[in-house]
Motif scaffolding. Sequence first.
Motif, PDB file in Angstrom:
ATOM      1  N   PRO A  74      38.088 -81.516  63.147  1.00 21.57           N
ATOM      2  CA  PRO A  74      38.130 -81.558  64.601  1.00 21.57           C
ATOM      3  C   PRO A  74      39.530 -81.872  65.112  1.00 21.57           C
ATOM      4  CG  PRO A  74      37.105 -83.534  63.719  1.00 21.57           C
ATOM      5  CD  PRO A  74      37.288 -82.590  62.575  1.00 21.57           C
ATOM      6  N   THR A  75      39.875 -81.294  66.249  1.00 19.45           N
ATOM      7  CA  THR A  75      41.175 -81.535  66.854  1.00 19.45           C
ATOM      8  C   THR A  75      41.169 -82.876  67.574  1.00 19.45           C
ATOM      9  OG1 THR A  75      41.483 -79.167  67.156  1.00 19.45           O
ATOM     10  CG2 THR A  75      42.891 -80.621  68.454  1.00 19.45           C
ATOM     11  N   LEU A  76      42.172 -83.699  67.313  1.00 19.21           N
ATOM     12  CA  LEU A  76      42.249 -84.986  67.979  1.00 19.21           C
ATOM     13  C   LEU A  76      42.670 -84.790  69.422  1.00 19.21           C
ATOM     14  CD1 LEU A  76      44.068 -87.094  65.245  1.00 19.21           C
ATOM     15  CD2 LEU A  76      41.636 -87.086  65.782  1.00 19.21           C
ATOM     16  N   ALA A  77      42.125 -85.635  70.304  1.00 14.97           N
ATOM     17  CA  ALA A  77      42.522 -85.576  71.701  1.00 14.97           C
ATOM     18  C   ALA A  77      43.985 -85.981  71.833  1.00 14.97           C
ATOM     19  CB  ALA A  77      41.626 -86.500  72.521  1.00 14.97           C
ATOM     20  N   ALA A  78      44.643 -85.445  72.851  1.00 15.53           N
ATOM     21  CA  ALA A  78      46.045 -85.779  73.069  1.00 15.53           C
ATOM     22  C   ALA A  78      46.195 -87.266  73.352  1.00 15.53           C
ATOM     23  CB  ALA A  78      46.584 -84.962  74.242  1.00 15.53           C
TER      24      ALA A  78
END
Length: 249
Positions: free
Chosen positions: A17-21
């Motif tokens: 999963p892509t980490l939130a900014a």
Amino acid sequence: MCRRLLLVLLGLLLAGPTLAADYAPLSGGRFASVLPADGKAAPASLKPFHLRTEPVTNAEFLAFVRRHPEWRRDRVPPVFADGRYLSQWAGPDALPRQPVTRVSWFAAQAYCESEHARLPTWYEWEYAAAADATRADARSDPTWRERVLAWYARPSNEALPTIGGAPDLHGVRDLNGLVWEWVDDFNALMVSSDSREQDGADKLGFCGAGALGMEQKENYATLMRVAMLSSLEATDTTTNLGFRCARSD
């Protein structure tokens, strides 16, 4: 759309999963801007806010475009971006961790809204960019000024470095030395009519006259940013203009 970027993005998605900014908190307060709040000498007053720790990257903006296809290069209306919008993605040098450039003000604002954020104001950006690794305001240090000015000597036709500079006191990276950055109020930085309605000759006179009222004329690098941003139209895109987002507390 650039096949290379698409393949890299696919690999990132498959990896997990892509980490939130990340957004760093900044306390705000009274700040001596190069643009006095009253046009004379009054400091700016900033409320606490959060700032994205890094500029938006090619990979992040590509993911946004895939979620919002109305911002694809072949679909965006010309009233929202000029003909150079995202044109760098067609070349071989676009890398996922480079800051995205050739993005209009409209597109940058739309991206920030997708992160429940907005573009920072000029005062917010200038306040954050004044810091170094140990000081909230390093602008009086000649070494700080020389380091920032050295970036302007870099040829504009060189490939952009990737994001990853050392964090400043706030934990924010790459505010100086990588790309110019959009701010929300770019067209209101000098007292004149809306910069989106000026022709080239008017802009030159406007920037020259406006500079006379600026404070801290020794801080030439910041003044150059003001002149550059105030000359833009909201549809403009350039090879060295990117953005990051901010959030109000």
